[in-house]
Scaffold this active site. Structure first.
Site, short mmCIF file in Angstrom:
data_model
loop_
_atom_site.label_atom_id
_atom_site.label_comp_id
_atom_site.label_asym_id
_atom_site.label_seq_id
_atom_site.Cartn_x
_atom_site.Cartn_y
_atom_site.Cartn_z
N CYS A 119 0.80 -1.29 -0.13
CA CYS A 119 -0.11 0.15 0.15
C CYS A 119 0.87 1.30 -0.01
O CYS A 119 1.91 1.14 0.33
CB CYS A 119 -0.90 0.03 1.22
N CYS A 121 -0.23 4.15 1.61
CA CYS A 121 -0.32 5.36 2.62
C CYS A 121 0.76 5.64 3.37
O CYS A 121 0.89 6.88 3.72
CB CYS A 121 -1.64 4.94 3.22
N CYS A 129 -4.01 6.08 -0.51
CA CYS A 129 -3.18 4.77 -0.73
C CYS A 129 -3.21 4.90 -2.22
O CYS A 129 -3.40 3.64 -2.79
CB CYS A 129 -4.34 3.83 -0.28
N LYS A 194 -12.09 -4.90 2.98
CA LYS A 194 -11.36 -4.21 3.91
C LYS A 194 -12.51 -2.88 4.02
O LYS A 194 -12.80 -2.15 3.04
CB LYS A 194 -9.95 -3.48 3.48
N ARG A 204 -2.43 4.08 12.31
CA ARG A 204 -2.08 5.41 11.59
C ARG A 204 -1.20 6.36 12.42
O ARG A 204 -0.18 6.85 11.68
CB ARG A 204 -3.40 6.04 10.98
N GLU A 232 -16.79 -8.20 -3.54
CA GLU A 232 -15.43 -7.94 -3.52
C GLU A 232 -14.58 -9.36 -3.52
O GLU A 232 -13.61 -9.33 -4.31
CB GLU A 232 -14.89 -7.11 -2.28
N LYS A 247 -11.09 -7.61 7.20
CA LYS A 247 -10.42 -6.50 7.91
C LYS A 247 -11.35 -5.37 7.99
O LYS A 247 -11.80 -4.70 7.32
CB LYS A 247 -8.94 -6.23 7.41
N SER A 273 -5.46 -2.77 14.86
CA SER A 273 -4.85 -2.08 15.99
C SER A 273 -5.82 -1.51 17.11
O SER A 273 -5.64 -1.58 18.14
CB SER A 273 -4.03 -0.54 15.45
N TYR A 312 -1.63 -8.31 16.77
CA TYR A 312 -0.78 -7.89 17.69
C TYR A 312 -0.41 -8.35 18.89
O TYR A 312 0.48 -8.23 19.57
CB TYR A 312 -0.85 -6.10 17.85
C1 PBG Z 1 -2.60 0.34 4.76
C2 PBG Z 1 -3.07 -0.35 5.92
C3 PBG Z 1 -3.71 -0.07 7.25
C4 PBG Z 1 -4.01 -0.95 8.29
C5 PBG Z 1 -3.27 -1.91 7.36
N1 PBG Z 1 -2.84 -1.89 6.30
C6 PBG Z 1 -4.29 1.22 7.50
C7 PBG Z 1 -5.63 1.94 6.83
O1 PBG Z 1 -5.98 1.40 5.88
O2 PBG Z 1 -5.84 3.15 7.05
C8 PBG Z 1 -4.40 -1.00 9.38
C9 PBG Z 1 -3.95 -2.13 10.40
C10 PBG Z 1 -4.42 -1.79 11.73
O3 PBG Z 1 -5.34 -0.81 12.26
O4 PBG Z 1 -3.99 -2.50 12.53
N2 PBG Z 1 -3.37 0.68 4.15
#
Ligand code: PBG
Length: 321
Positions: A119, A121, A129, A194, A204, A232, A247, A273, A312
């Site tokens: 990605c 970002c 992204c 996602k 982030r 999707e 996710k 997270s 995590y």
């Molecule tokens: C990248 C990405 C993100 C996460 C994993 N890959 C952030 C987003 O989409 O903003 C989030 C993972 C997490 O919150 O643990 N795009």
């Protein structure tokens, strides 16, 4: 029917409960997310993710050794580049922070499976992204960059590429690019489903990737939609994904279940997270038993149908198992 049927008989002792347990967690299920920074000797605690750290490559390799010793054989890497720009050039640099980290890991621990998040970002100055055109991410221009990034990551030794940007056609584009370079054996674990989720907040902070304007709702999915998740996933299967991912996990167990029932591919769930941070915060304040809630949450994700748990808590759980 009662009294012939007494369901409590199946719960009468821990031995019987062990015998009839339907779902078990194993270290084989676990993938540990890790954050990589340039430099040496760096281990910065991430305040929004208690217990997690930004690591430079040398300490990252040490961490991977420890994970491996605990039986965890897979990690997913996220990078904080030296510099960011409009198009996230650092993402596909052969000497980029993730590329160097993969080379180092594969050099010292060849039998650790390395998943590279694909990605932009973390690499773009605007935190979105992909490539921005008229204040929105341009899908097809972004694909060109994703192809380059994927090839560079696999060339460095990544075993699995995990496109997480929710661009249409990403899996097809990456598969074609990898095959053209002779990387037929590199797997694609697609973040097929996602959602545009507030549960990504702590992540982030960890990688400094909050969008500088707007949000990600024109590419990530609306949390209200379940049927769209099937569309999707179907697209990504048709495009050649090897593994599907949902996710976040905890607030989307219904989605995990329906993807499991509709597709035969291995299914990963990313317990993100915010899910980790909530359990940690409540546990630190003595409101819940953090270890028990960790176990129960991850068990529920597996029970819903996930084969692979990205969490995590990987290290903590492996220590307990
Ligand atoms: C990248 C990405 C993100 C996460 C994993 N890959 C952030 C987003 O989409 O903003 C989030 C993972 C997490 O919150 O643990 N795009």
């Amino acid at each position: 029917m009662y009294p012939q049927t007494r369901l409590r008989r199946l719960r009468s002792s821990s031995l019987i409960r062990d015998m009839v347990r339907e779902t078990c967690l194993s270290v084989n299920d676990l993938v540990a997310p890790l954050f990589v920074v340039p430099g040496g000797g760096i281990s910065n605690p991430i305040s929004s993710l208690p217990g997690q750290k930004q690591l430079s490559t040398d300490l990252l390799v040490e961490e991977c050794f420890q994970l491996k010793k605990l039986g965890i054989s897979s990690v997913i890497l996220f990078g904080l580049p030296e510099a960011k720009d409009e198009i996230g050039s650092a993402a596909s640099a052969d000497d980029g922070v993730i590329q160097q980290a993969i080379v180092a890991i594969k050099n010292d621990i060849p039998d650790l499976t390395v998943i590279a998040d694909l990605c932009f970002c973390e690499y773009t100055s605007h935190g979105h992204c992909g490539v921005i055109v008229d204040a929105d991410v341009d899908n097809d221009q972004t694909l060109v960059h994703l192809e380059k990034q994927a090839v560079s990551l696999v060339r460095s030794g990544a075993d699995i590429i995990a496109p997480s940007g929710m661009m249409d056609g990403a899996v097809e584009a990456i598969r074609r690019a990898l095959d053209e370079e002779g990387f037929q054996n590199a797997l694609i674990m697609s973040y097929a489903v996602k959602y545009a989720s507030a549960f990504y907040g702590p992540f982030r902070d960890a990688v400094e990737s909050s969008p500088s304007f707007g949000d990600r709702r024109s590419y990530q999915m609306d949390p209200a939609n379940a049927r769209e998740a099937l569309r999707e996933a179907e697209q990504d299967v048709l495009e050649g994904a090897d593994i599907l991912m949902v996710k976040p996990a905890l607030a989307y167990l219904d989605i995990i279940k329906s993807i499991r029932e509709s597709f035969d591919l291995p299914l990963a769930a990313y317990s993100v997270s915010g899910e980790y941070a909530m359990i940690k915060a409540a546990s630190e304040r003595g409101m819940i038993d953090g270890q028990q809630v960790m176990y129960e949450s991850l068990l529920s994700i597996k029970r819903a149908g996930a084969d692979i748990l990205i969490t995590y808590f990987a290290k903590e759980l492996a220590e307990r198992l």
